[in-house]
Scaffold this active site. Structure first.
Site, PDB file in Angstrom:
ATOM      1  N   GLY A   1       0.905  -1.249  -0.361  1.00  0.00           N
ATOM      2  CA  GLY A   1       0.230   0.081  -0.297  1.00  0.00           C
ATOM      3  C   GLY A   1       0.650   1.304   0.349  1.00  0.00           C
ATOM      4  O   GLY A   1       1.633   1.111  -0.402  1.00  0.00           O
ATOM      5  N   ASN A   2       0.731   2.656   0.606  1.00  0.00           N
ATOM      6  CA  ASN A   2       0.784   3.334   0.416  1.00  0.00           C
ATOM      7  C   ASN A   2       0.640   4.572   1.301  1.00  0.00           C
ATOM      8  O   ASN A   2      -0.717   4.200   2.273  1.00  0.00           O
ATOM      9  CB  ASN A   2       0.979   4.306  -1.119  1.00  0.00           C
ATOM     10  N   ARG A   3       1.040   5.948   1.712  1.00  0.00           N
ATOM     11  CA  ARG A   3       0.220   6.792   2.623  1.00  0.00           C
ATOM     12  C   ARG A   3      -0.509   7.641   2.613  1.00  0.00           C
ATOM     13  O   ARG A   3      -0.804   8.823   3.295  1.00  0.00           O
ATOM     14  CB  ARG A   3       1.366   7.260   3.861  1.00  0.00           C
ATOM     15  N   SER A   4      -0.604   7.450   1.333  1.00  0.00           N
ATOM     16  CA  SER A   4      -2.312   8.536   0.795  1.00  0.00           C
ATOM     17  C   SER A   4      -3.068   8.403   2.154  1.00  0.00           C
ATOM     18  O   SER A   4      -3.699   7.059   2.431  1.00  0.00           O
ATOM     19  CB  SER A   4      -2.682   7.682  -0.526  1.00  0.00           C
TER      20      SER A   4
ATOM     21  N   ALA B   1      -3.782   7.207  -5.113  1.00  0.00           N
ATOM     22  CA  ALA B   1      -2.210   7.089  -4.938  1.00  0.00           C
ATOM     23  C   ALA B   1      -2.292   6.005  -5.559  1.00  0.00           C
ATOM     24  O   ALA B   1      -3.073   5.155  -4.165  1.00  0.00           O
ATOM     25  CB  ALA B   1      -1.531   7.609  -3.787  1.00  0.00           C
TER      26      ALA B   1
END
Ligand code: PMT
Length: 396
Positions: A205-208, A273
Site C-alpha cells: 500500500g502507500n501513505r495516502s 495514489a
C-alpha cells in the site's frame, strides 16, 4: 458584478493592510463599500487610505464630534458584512455580545449575512478560548473564511493568516450567486491509496489518507456538482449529500469503478495514489516464514488515468495529479502529455507540509504549453478551491 452594499469592518491586526486591497477589489467589482474600523485598527492602516479607496467616510467610533454614526441604520443598510481581519479579541467580543466599539455594535444590529476572516498568531488561533468562540459564532450562522497556513507576523509558521482578498471576494460571489458554478456538472474523483493483497493478512500500500481527494469532492459538491467519489481504503469519508462514494481496495477495483462512472462525467480529478504494481500471485493462506530470502514477483496494475485519457471525449475534462520526489517538473509534464490530462497538479514530497496525510498541501498547476501556476502551502480545503477555480475558468 457584485452590485451589493457591503460593510467592511477592520480590526486591529497587521493583516489590516490586506483589507485595503479587499476594499479596492470590492469597489472594482461594483460594490458600495462602507468601511468601519475599531480604534486599534487605525494604528495599523490609515482611515484616509481606506476612505480614498472606498470613496466614503470611514467610521471608527459610534459618535464622532457632534455626529452620531448610526450603527442600527448601517446594520440594516448592508447586504453583507465582512469582518476582515477579525482578531481573537473581536471574536471574543462578538461571541459574548459585547459592543463597546462600532464594529461590534454594527455586528449586533446587522440582519445580513456576516463573513468573518480571522487573523492571529497560531497559538492564539488554536487556544481553546478562540476555538470555542469560533464554534459559538458559527452556531449563530456566521460564515468563516478558512485561515491560511504560512509565515505569521510573529515569525512563527502555522495557521492564522487572514484569507486572501481574492478568496473573500470569491466567497461573496459564491454566496450571492449561489456558489453553484458547477451546478449540473457530473464529476468523478479518485482518492486515497490502494492496497494490493499478498496474502489474507498482508498488502502493498502507500501513505495516502484520502484527505486531498475528499476535499476536492466536498468542494465540487458545495459548488453544485454531483460527485462520484471512488475512494481507496481510507479512514475518512465525505459528508456532503451530493457525494456518492464507492469504496474500493485495489487498483483493479478502482479501475473498474472509474471506467463505469467516467462516460457519464464532465470532469474527472484523479487524486488517488494508485499502486503501480501488485503481487502476481495472491496466496490463499498466510505465507509462512521460511529459511533464506523471499522474492515476490510483481505485475503492473492498470493505469486508470491513462485508460480514461484514451477514451476521453470532446467536452470531457481530466485533471491528474503527480506526486514526485525529484525532477518534479519534467516528470509531471511527461505525465500530463502521456495520460492526456487537461492539466496536472504537482505536489512534491520535498516541500514541507505537502503530500501524504498532512492537512496542508503545496501545489503547482501545469497546463499544456508550459503555462505554470505556483501556489503557497495552504490547507487542503483551500488547495481544493484553487484547483476548482482553475477548472471553472475552462468551463466559463
Ligand atoms: O491522500 P492524501 O494523504 O491527502 O495525499 C494526497 C496525495 C499526495 C495522494 C495527492 O495529492 C496526490 O499526489 N495524488 C497522486 C499520487 C500519485 O500516485 O501520483 P503519480 O504521479 O504516481 O500518478 C500520476 C497520476 O496517475 C495520478 O493522477 C494518479 O491518480 C494516476 N494513476 C497512477 C497510477 C495508476 N495505476 N493509475 C492512475 O490513475
Amino acid at each position: 458584478m457584485l452590485d451589493k452594499k457591503i460593510i467592511l469592518a477592520i480590526t486591529g491586526s497587521i493583516a489590516a493592510y490586506k483589507s485595503a486591497i479587499l476594499a479596492r477589489m470590492l469597489v472594482k467589482e461594483g460594490a458600495e463599500v462602507q468601511i468601519l474600523m475599531t480604534p486599534a485598527a487605525t494604528s495599523f492602516i490609515s482611515p484616509l487610505t481606506l476612505s480614498t479607496l472606498s470613496k466614503r467616510p470611514v467610521f471608527s467610533s459610534v459618535s464622532a464630534e457632534d455626529a452620531w454614526n448610526n450603527h442600527v441604520e448601517m446594520g440594516l443598510w448592508a447586504d453583507a458584512m465582512i469582518i476582515a481581519p477579525a482578531t481573537a479579541n473581536t471574536l471574543a467580543k462578538l461571541s459574548a455580545g459585547i459592543c463597546d466599539n462600532i464594529v461590534a455594535s454594527v455586528y449586533l444590529s446587522a440582519r445580513c449575512p456576516v463573513f468573518i476572516a480571522p487573523a492571529m498568531d497560531l497559538d492564539m488561533w488554536k487556544h481553546p478560548a478562540t476555538v470555542a468562540n469560533v464554534e459559538k459564532l458559527k452556531s449563530f450562522g456566521n460564515h468563516f473564511l478558512p485561515v491560511g497556513y504560512g509565515q505569521l507576523a510573529s515569525g512563527l509558521i502555522g495557521e492564522g493568516r487572514m484569507a486572501e482578498p481574492e478568496e473573500i471576494v470569491a466567497s461573496l460571489y459564491r454566496h450571492f450567486q449561489g456558489a453553484q458554478d458547477f451546478s449540473g456538472k457530473k464529476v468523478l474523483i479518485t482518492a486515497g491509496p490502494t492496497y494490493e493483497p499478498l496474502d489474507p493478512v498482508r498488502f502493498i500500500g502507500n501513505r495516502s489518507s484520502g484527505k486531498m481527494g475528499i476535499a476536492i469532492a466536498e468542494g465540487f459538491a458545495e459548488r453544485g456538482a454531483s460527485v462520484k467519489l471512488v475512494l481507496g481504503p481510507s479512514k475518512l469519508s465525505a459528508k456532503h449529500a451530493r457525494i456518492e462514494t464507492t469504496k474500493v481496495q485495489t487498483a483493479s477495483e478502482m479501475h473498474s469503478a472509474a471506467l463505469k462512472y467516467f462516460p457519464g462525467s464532465d470532469i474527472a480529478v484523479l487524486a488517488a495514489a494508485v499502486a503501480d504494481y501488485r503481487p502476481r500471485e495472491v496466496a490463499d493462506q498466510k505465507i509462512k516464514k521460511s529459511e533464506g530470502q523471499m522474492t515476490i514477483e510483481l505485475e503492473k496494475t492498470p493505469d486508470i488515468a491513462a485508460a480514461l485519457g484514451k477514451i476521453k471525449q470532446p467536452g470531457q475534462f481530466i485533471v491528474g495529479f503527480a506526486l514526485e520526489t525529484n525532477n518534479e517538473l519534467d516528470n509531471a509534464r511527461q505525465k500530463l502529455e502521456r495520460k492526456n490530462f487537461d492539466f496536472i497538479v504537482l505536489n512534491s514530497l520535498r516541500d514541507t507540509g505537502a503530500g501524504f496525510n498532512f492537512d496542508t498541501n503545496k501545489i503547482t498547476i501545469l497546463h499544456k504549453g508550459n503555462k505554470r501556476k505556483d501556489f503557497e502551502l495552504k490547507t487542503k480545503a483551500e488547495v481544493a478551491q484553487d484547483i476548482l477555480n482553475e477548472i471553472a475558468a475552462f468551463f466559463k
